[in-house]
Design a protein around this motif. Structure first.
Motif, PDB file in Angstrom:
ATOM      1  N   ASP A   1      16.172  14.751 -39.150  1.00  0.00           N
ATOM      2  CA  ASP A   1      16.198  15.874 -40.085  1.00  0.00           C
ATOM      3  C   ASP A   1      15.323  15.515 -41.276  1.00  0.00           C
ATOM      4  O   ASP A   1      15.245  14.350 -41.673  1.00  0.00           O
ATOM      5  CB  ASP A   1      17.624  16.178 -40.550  1.00  0.00           C
ATOM      6  N   LEU A   2      14.651  16.520 -41.819  1.00  0.00           N
ATOM      7  CA  LEU A   2      13.773  16.337 -42.972  1.00  0.00           C
ATOM      8  C   LEU A   2      13.955  17.549 -43.863  1.00  0.00           C
ATOM      9  O   LEU A   2      13.815  18.685 -43.400  1.00  0.00           O
ATOM     10  CB  LEU A   2      12.326  16.214 -42.485  1.00  0.00           C
ATOM     11  N   GLN A   3      14.273  17.303 -45.125  1.00  0.00           N
ATOM     12  CA  GLN A   3      14.446  18.374 -46.101  1.00  0.00           C
ATOM     13  C   GLN A   3      13.624  18.041 -47.338  1.00  0.00           C
ATOM     14  O   GLN A   3      13.558  16.877 -47.742  1.00  0.00           O
ATOM     15  CB  GLN A   3      15.906  18.522 -46.505  1.00  0.00           C
ATOM     16  N   ILE A   4      13.002  19.065 -47.928  1.00  0.00           N
ATOM     17  CA  ILE A   4      12.258  18.889 -49.176  1.00  0.00           C
ATOM     18  C   ILE A   4      12.815  19.859 -50.201  1.00  0.00           C
ATOM     19  O   ILE A   4      12.999  21.046 -49.902  1.00  0.00           O
ATOM     20  CB  ILE A   4      10.743  19.139 -48.979  1.00  0.00           C
TER      21      ILE A   4
ATOM     22  N   TYR B   1       1.628  25.736 -51.472  1.00  0.00           N
ATOM     23  CA  TYR B   1       2.326  24.627 -50.819  1.00  0.00           C
ATOM     24  C   TYR B   1       3.634  25.118 -50.196  1.00  0.00           C
ATOM     25  O   TYR B   1       3.949  24.781 -49.064  1.00  0.00           O
ATOM     26  CB  TYR B   1       2.598  23.510 -51.835  1.00  0.00           C
ATOM     27  N   GLU B   2       4.363  25.938 -50.927  1.00  0.00           N
ATOM     28  CA  GLU B   2       5.624  26.464 -50.400  1.00  0.00           C
ATOM     29  C   GLU B   2       5.379  27.383 -49.200  1.00  0.00           C
ATOM     30  O   GLU B   2       6.165  27.384 -48.257  1.00  0.00           O
ATOM     31  CB  GLU B   2       6.418  27.160 -51.498  1.00  0.00           C
ATOM     32  N   ARG B   3       4.287  28.140 -49.222  1.00  0.00           N
ATOM     33  CA  ARG B   3       3.966  28.987 -48.060  1.00  0.00           C
ATOM     34  C   ARG B   3       3.702  28.124 -46.819  1.00  0.00           C
ATOM     35  O   ARG B   3       4.109  28.475 -45.721  1.00  0.00           O
ATOM     36  CB  ARG B   3       2.767  29.888 -48.360  1.00  0.00           C
ATOM     37  N   TRP B   4       3.012  26.995 -46.994  1.00  0.00           N
ATOM     38  CA  TRP B   4       2.749  26.102 -45.873  1.00  0.00           C
ATOM     39  C   TRP B   4       4.039  25.513 -45.322  1.00  0.00           C
ATOM     40  O   TRP B   4       4.083  25.086 -44.161  1.00  0.00           O
ATOM     41  CB  TRP B   4       1.807  24.964 -46.286  1.00  0.00           C
ATOM     42  N   HIS B   5       5.093  25.476 -46.147  1.00  0.00           N
ATOM     43  CA  HIS B   5       6.361  24.896 -45.721  1.00  0.00           C
ATOM     44  C   HIS B   5       7.435  25.948 -45.427  1.00  0.00           C
ATOM     45  O   HIS B   5       8.579  25.604 -45.141  1.00  0.00           O
ATOM     46  CB  HIS B   5       6.864  23.898 -46.772  1.00  0.00           C
ATOM     47  N   ALA B   6       7.065  27.217 -45.478  1.00  0.00           N
ATOM     48  CA  ALA B   6       8.022  28.287 -45.162  1.00  0.00           C
ATOM     49  C   ALA B   6       8.383  28.222 -43.677  1.00  0.00           C
ATOM     50  O   ALA B   6       7.612  27.724 -42.845  1.00  0.00           O
ATOM     51  CB  ALA B   6       7.421  29.650 -45.509  1.00  0.00           C
TER      52      ALA B   6
ATOM     53  N   GLY C   1       8.627  28.657 -39.988  1.00  0.00           N
ATOM     54  CA  GLY C   1       7.641  29.148 -39.027  1.00  0.00           C
ATOM     55  C   GLY C   1       6.200  28.821 -39.377  1.00  0.00           C
ATOM     56  O   GLY C   1       5.296  29.133 -38.604  1.00  0.00           O
ATOM     57  N   SER C   2       5.965  28.173 -40.523  1.00  0.00           N
ATOM     58  CA  SER C   2       4.593  27.891 -40.947  1.00  0.00           C
ATOM     59  C   SER C   2       4.132  26.475 -40.648  1.00  0.00           C
ATOM     60  O   SER C   2       2.952  26.185 -40.735  1.00  0.00           O
ATOM     61  CB  SER C   2       4.449  28.141 -42.456  1.00  0.00           C
ATOM     62  N   GLY C   3       5.050  25.595 -40.328  1.00  0.00           N
ATOM     63  CA  GLY C   3       4.672  24.208 -40.049  1.00  0.00           C
ATOM     64  C   GLY C   3       3.906  24.087 -38.752  1.00  0.00           C
ATOM     65  O   GLY C   3       3.922  24.980 -37.905  1.00  0.00           O
ATOM     66  N   TRP C   4       3.218  22.979 -38.597  1.00  0.00           N
ATOM     67  CA  TRP C   4       2.447  22.731 -37.388  1.00  0.00           C
ATOM     68  C   TRP C   4       3.336  22.042 -36.357  1.00  0.00           C
ATOM     69  O   TRP C   4       3.902  20.986 -36.635  1.00  0.00           O
ATOM     70  CB  TRP C   4       1.236  21.877 -37.697  1.00  0.00           C
ATOM     71  N   PRO C   5       3.461  22.594 -35.162  1.00  0.00           N
ATOM     72  CA  PRO C   5       4.348  22.004 -34.150  1.00  0.00           C
ATOM     73  C   PRO C   5       3.967  20.570 -33.772  1.00  0.00           C
ATOM     74  O   PRO C   5       4.833  19.761 -33.464  1.00  0.00           O
ATOM     75  CB  PRO C   5       4.238  22.955 -32.952  1.00  0.00           C
ATOM     76  N   GLU C   6       2.680  20.246 -33.826  1.00  0.00           N
ATOM     77  CA  GLU C   6       2.249  18.889 -33.490  1.00  0.00           C
ATOM     78  C   GLU C   6       2.756  17.875 -34.524  1.00  0.00           C
ATOM     79  O   GLU C   6       3.075  16.731 -34.176  1.00  0.00           O
ATOM     80  CB  GLU C   6       0.714  18.805 -33.416  1.00  0.00           C
ATOM     81  N   VAL C   7       2.823  18.294 -35.774  1.00  0.00           N
ATOM     82  CA  VAL C   7       3.318  17.411 -36.838  1.00  0.00           C
ATOM     83  C   VAL C   7       4.824  17.216 -36.673  1.00  0.00           C
ATOM     84  O   VAL C   7       5.333  16.094 -36.762  1.00  0.00           O
ATOM     85  CB  VAL C   7       2.949  17.961 -38.231  1.00  0.00           C
ATOM     86  N   ARG C   8       5.526  18.306 -36.406  1.00  0.00           N
ATOM     87  CA  ARG C   8       6.975  18.210 -36.182  1.00  0.00           C
ATOM     88  C   ARG C   8       7.277  17.311 -34.973  1.00  0.00           C
ATOM     89  O   ARG C   8       8.170  16.463 -35.027  1.00  0.00           O
ATOM     90  CB  ARG C   8       7.567  19.596 -35.985  1.00  0.00           C
ATOM     91  N   ALA C   9       6.543  17.493 -33.897  1.00  0.00           N
ATOM     92  CA  ALA C   9       6.755  16.677 -32.699  1.00  0.00           C
ATOM     93  C   ALA C   9       6.524  15.197 -33.004  1.00  0.00           C
ATOM     94  O   ALA C   9       7.275  14.331 -32.547  1.00  0.00           O
ATOM     95  CB  ALA C   9       5.833  17.143 -31.568  1.00  0.00           C
TER      96      ALA C   9
END
Length: 113
Positions: A44-47, A20-25, A27-35
């Motif tokens: 801003d979003l922090q976990i 899970y942490e690797r998926w959130h490292a 550069g690992s997020g999906w640009p479509e989700v961020r957009a």
């Protein structure tokens, strides 16, 4: 600006938590989700994590609503795929309602200035 704090648990498995942490490292997020998040008004979003408990801070514009975000998420196949993937790592809090993932937290203290 608005601020929301939410909580969710991960499955209590060190390997799944590491994945899970690797998926959130970075550069690992999906640009479509961020957009999609940005378009919904999330600024801003922090976990944060301790053990298998996670805490998320959302800072949003004043027009943000969870209802609008839910509609946008439902119409975005990338977000739906991301949520299905993340659910393999996540589990609901014991007091979560049926189908609820991140649970909105109540503020109980504010530092007095």
């Amino acid at each position: 600006m608005q601020r929301f704090c939410l909580a969710l648990d991960l499955k209590d498995d060190p390997e799944l938590i590491a994945d899970y942490e690797r998926w959130h490292a970075k550069g690992s997020g999906w640009p479509e989700v961020r957009a999609n998040d940005l378009n919904a008004g999330i600024l801003d979003l922090q976990i944060y994590r301790t053990g298998n408990r996670m805490f998320m801070i959302l800072e949003t514009d004043d027009q943000f609503t969870f209802e609008k975000k839910k509609e946008m998420d439902a119409d975005n196949p990338h977000v739906q795929e991301w949520e299905r993937l993340m659910w393999t790592f996540q589990q609901p809090l014991p007091w979560a309602k049926a189908g609820e993932k991140w649970v909105l937290m109540d503020q109980i203290f504010q530092f007095e200035k």
